[in-house]
Design a protein around this motif. Structure first.
Motif: not given
Length: 391
Positions: A86-94, A208-209, A223-226, A231-234
């Motif tokens: 079982q893969v951790d979906w939240d981490y994979r999707f992020s 969002v980027f 370049i540092s990006m999220l 990105a939303f949390e940052a």
């Protein structure tokens, strides 16, 4: 052992799978598990590996070598048995959001400026891209807006394995020479790139980027990006800071830069005034020292280098021994400048390094540095060293 079949290549949205355990080896307090197939993406291409579980074992790390994927777990599994993963979906999707966003930015940068992405790092705390050419702040902002426009168009993200003949005529980005089947990730009109990682199906899923920062790096730019939730949390965190400042300064967001600039100017003026007052206090102490005193050491907290140097120069006019001004406290240590018209300060520095751990140096006429020891120890060391010279 045959290469591990990579389920994530074609089904990145599937998180549960069943596979056969090919081997299990002890590795310190971990266990090295090889399966015949896996949905776990290993660490490669600058990206951290997937998280999750195999059976009742936690997957701590996933690595790939020569096509064989090894899962490092906290419990052993039996070779030959079938196991459910079982893969951790939240981490994979992020990670899918971050990596797809990187493709868009890199593709647009390459198309507009001809720069190559020569480094990519996707970890839990930061996502960076390194390009072999420089970008201005205005150019970075323009690219950031273009990336988000691609996201809002909700373009498809296509994954293919072209044959050799097709690849010969296909212009695509790649950071290294590749062997075997080449996995191509295409965002129509934006980017074509060889890549092994899972990506979102449509650019709109990135959400969002946001470019968090940029700096010159090895002749190019980093370049540092999220993307997405990260990105939303940052952005949310930054907005909370802005809101706090607005409340504290009774300012609108638009006027914040002017308020901060004014406060910086006031602080600078205040520091200069305090520095002048402290320098005057040092000079007052200098004037009170008896003229027949050879060594003079003055201790005062909060002095800057100019105040210490001016004090030492004034002392050296009347006193033939070691003249020093020290800024600091016994708890925090001291910064110092020590000079002499007649004695060798470089030799004194050697004694201070040995006895009170001086860090610094200088010339025969003057030395400067830092001392972690207390005032009395410093005073005693200089007094004893001067006594040796004069007796």
């Amino acid at each position: 052992m045959t290469e591990t079949f990579c389920l994530y290549d074609k089904e990145p949205y599937e998180t549960e799978f069943t596979a056969r355990v090919m081997s299990c080896e002890q590795d310190g307090d971990r266990h090295k598990i090889v399966l015949d197939a896996t949905q776990f993406f290993p660490e490669q291409g600058g990206q951290t590996p997937d998280r999750g579980i195999l059976g009742d074992a936690n997957v701590l790390d996933v690595q790939i070598q020569n096509g064989i994927i090894t899962h490092f777990t906290d419990k052993p599994l039996n070779p030959g048995e079938e196991v459910t993963g079982q893969v951790d979906w939240d981490y994979r999707f992020s990670n899918m959001q971050q990596h797809t966003g990187e493709h868009i930015f890199s593709g647009l940068t390459h198309a507009r400026y001809g720069y190559d992405n020569v480094g990519f790092h996707l970890s839990d705390s930061v996502v960076t891209m390194d390009f072999d050419g420089s970008l201005t702040g205005e150019q970075v902002q323009e690219l950031e807006m273009e990336v988000n426009e691609v996201i809002w168009k909700n373009l498809p993200v296509e994954v293919t394995f072209p044959d050799d003949e097709t690849l010969k005529n296909l212009p695509y980005r790649s950071k290294k020479e590749l062997e075997g089947p080449i996995r191509i990730v295409t965002i129509p009109g934006v980017d074509v790139c060889a890549c092994c990682a899972p990506h979102v199906r449509y650019t709109g899923e990135i959400g969002v980027f946001k470019v968090m920062s940029y700096q010159s790096y090895k002749g190019g730019v980093r370049i540092s990006m999220l993307c997405g939730k990260r990105a939303f949390e940052a952005i949310q965190s930054q907005q909370q800071v802005v809101t706090t400042l607005m409340n504290d300064l009774s300012s609108s967001q638009e006027d914040l830069p002017q308020h901060v600039e004014r406060l910086q100017k006031e602080c600078q003026d205040l520091r200069y005034t305090i520095s002048e007052i402290r320098e005057q206090m040092v000079m007052e102490q200098v004037e009170k020292v008896p003229e027949n005193q050879e060594n003079v050491l003055i201790f005062m907290d909060g002095l800057d280098a100019r105040g210490m140097r001016n004090g030492v120069n004034k002392l050296m006019e009347k006193h033939p021994g070691f003249c020093g001004v020290f800024s600091g406290t016994d708890e925090a240590g001291y910064q110092c400048i020590i000079g002499s018209k007649n004695l060798n300060c470089k030799d004194l520095a050697i004694a201070l390094r040995q006895e009170v751990k001086l860090r610094g140096g200088g010339s025969e006429a003057m030395i400067q540095g830092s001392l972690p020891d207390v005032k009395q120890a410093i005073f005693d060391t200089i007094s004893h060293y001067h006594a040796k010279l004069t007796h």
